[in-house]
Write a protein that holds these residues in place. Sequence first.
Motif, PDB file in Angstrom:
ATOM      1  N   ASN A  87      36.288  -6.881  24.478  1.00  0.00           N
ATOM      2  CA  ASN A  87      36.636  -8.163  23.868  1.00  0.00           C
ATOM      3  C   ASN A  87      38.024  -8.601  24.301  1.00  0.00           C
ATOM      4  N   ASP A  88      38.979  -7.666  24.310  1.00  0.00           N
ATOM      5  CA  ASP A  88      40.329  -7.995  24.760  1.00  0.00           C
ATOM      6  C   ASP A  88      40.349  -8.396  26.236  1.00  0.00           C
ATOM      7  N   PHE A  94      39.795 -15.218  29.913  1.00  0.00           N
ATOM      8  CA  PHE A  94      39.592 -16.630  29.607  1.00  0.00           C
ATOM      9  C   PHE A  94      40.901 -17.367  29.326  1.00  0.00           C
ATOM     10  N   SER A  95      41.973 -16.620  29.052  1.00  0.00           N
ATOM     11  CA  SER A  95      43.241 -17.280  28.745  1.00  0.00           C
ATOM     12  C   SER A  95      44.284 -17.109  29.847  1.00  0.00           C
ATOM     13  N   ARG A  96      43.847 -16.636  31.018  1.00  0.00           N
ATOM     14  CA  ARG A  96      44.811 -16.365  32.085  1.00  0.00           C
ATOM     15  C   ARG A  96      45.429 -17.637  32.662  1.00  0.00           C
ATOM     16  N   ASP A  97      44.817 -18.789  32.395  1.00  0.00           N
ATOM     17  CA  ASP A  97      45.395 -20.041  32.874  1.00  0.00           C
ATOM     18  C   ASP A  97      46.509 -20.542  31.962  1.00  0.00           C
ATOM     19  N   GLY A  98      46.802 -19.748  30.925  1.00  0.00           N
ATOM     20  CA  GLY A  98      47.886 -20.104  30.015  1.00  0.00           C
ATOM     21  C   GLY A  98      47.470 -21.010  28.879  1.00  0.00           C
ATOM     22  N   LYS A  99      46.226 -21.448  28.897  1.00  0.00           N
ATOM     23  CA  LYS A  99      45.737 -22.334  27.846  1.00  0.00           C
ATOM     24  C   LYS A  99      45.269 -21.531  26.633  1.00  0.00           C
ATOM     25  N   LYS A 105      35.246 -20.051  23.995  1.00  0.00           N
ATOM     26  CA  LYS A 105      35.693 -18.922  24.815  1.00  0.00           C
ATOM     27  C   LYS A 105      35.827 -17.652  23.983  1.00  0.00           C
ATOM     28  N   GLU A 106      36.220 -17.803  22.719  1.00  0.00           N
ATOM     29  CA  GLU A 106      36.280 -16.645  21.830  1.00  0.00           C
ATOM     30  C   GLU A 106      34.885 -16.077  21.591  1.00  0.00           C
ATOM     31  N   MET A 107      33.915 -16.975  21.443  1.00  0.00           N
ATOM     32  CA  MET A 107      32.526 -16.544  21.244  1.00  0.00           C
ATOM     33  C   MET A 107      31.969 -15.881  22.503  1.00  0.00           C
TER      34      MET A 107
END
Length: 328
Positions: A87-88, A94-99, A105-107
Amino acid sequence: MCIFIFSLPAKLINGGIAGIIGVTCVFPIDLTKTRLQNQRNGQQIYKSMWDCLRKTIRSEGYFGMYRGVAVNLTLVTPEKAIKLAANDFFRQHFSRDGKKLTLVKEMLSGCGAGTCQVIITTPMEMLKIQLQDAGRLASCQKAAIGIQSLSQSAKHLNTIPVLSRAYNVGPVLVTQKLSATQIASELLRTEGVKGLYKGLGATLLRDVPFSVIYFPLFSNLNKLGMSSADGKAPFLHSFLAGCTAGCTAAVAVNPCDVIKTRLQSLNKGANEEAYSGIIDCATNIWKKEGPSAFLKGSVCRALVIAPLFGIVQVVYFLGVGEAVVEFV
């Protein structure tokens, strides 16, 4: 990305420690859940969770409540470690673009975690269920033969009929306690690796939706308690967030858990039918036992999952693994 890879061993340690502590605390209720879910209408040995616990202690002793715990403790470390670390990993990806992570995306991260964990979960649950349900089957058999002692019916299990193709013919008298090793060895010998993965589809059907619900819900509940100072939620808040998210997800996917338990139960009592697959199982349960049967064991499952994931998240966020890695 490099930071995540460096911290992966710590996350695996956290998941393993948390899983062992949680399973030890709630295993008797998990055993009760399995037995209640496997009961058919008209053949009910247990009336409720408390009745099941009371009868188990009376007939099998205190340690009877921990049948199958060894296989769970052995495999829960890799299972929980894979689930939490995966999960991590997906959240990081999914958050590597800084957004900021969106709910979708959490789901998706939870979906990935649930998919990865079934590699361990399926054989673990498969073996655990056989051991947990043995006491219920023994009680059914005693009732079927007029409460006779099982010790008078010897030599019926030399070939381990719990795993034989004849297990649906009728009640099989069990005269010795089977171990997870015996069951696994017999399955590997007769069916190969696929024997340990019976019910894989049903396990995915349960674990993927569970993770899709659990991880985003926990994340958002936990954020409510985070202070701007250190970015961490208080100990009690993380625990309650884990309990709430776990309980909600557990009840939501309970119908899938009932189907999985039935499909993975190799040994059957008298007049307990086998199922050819998920659809056949769901259809037969609906027709013969009604829709309420899909909620069997839901209270037990909520009582198991809530504290289990509360403990898991607290240990995980306390950073025990990070301390161990740093010390080493």
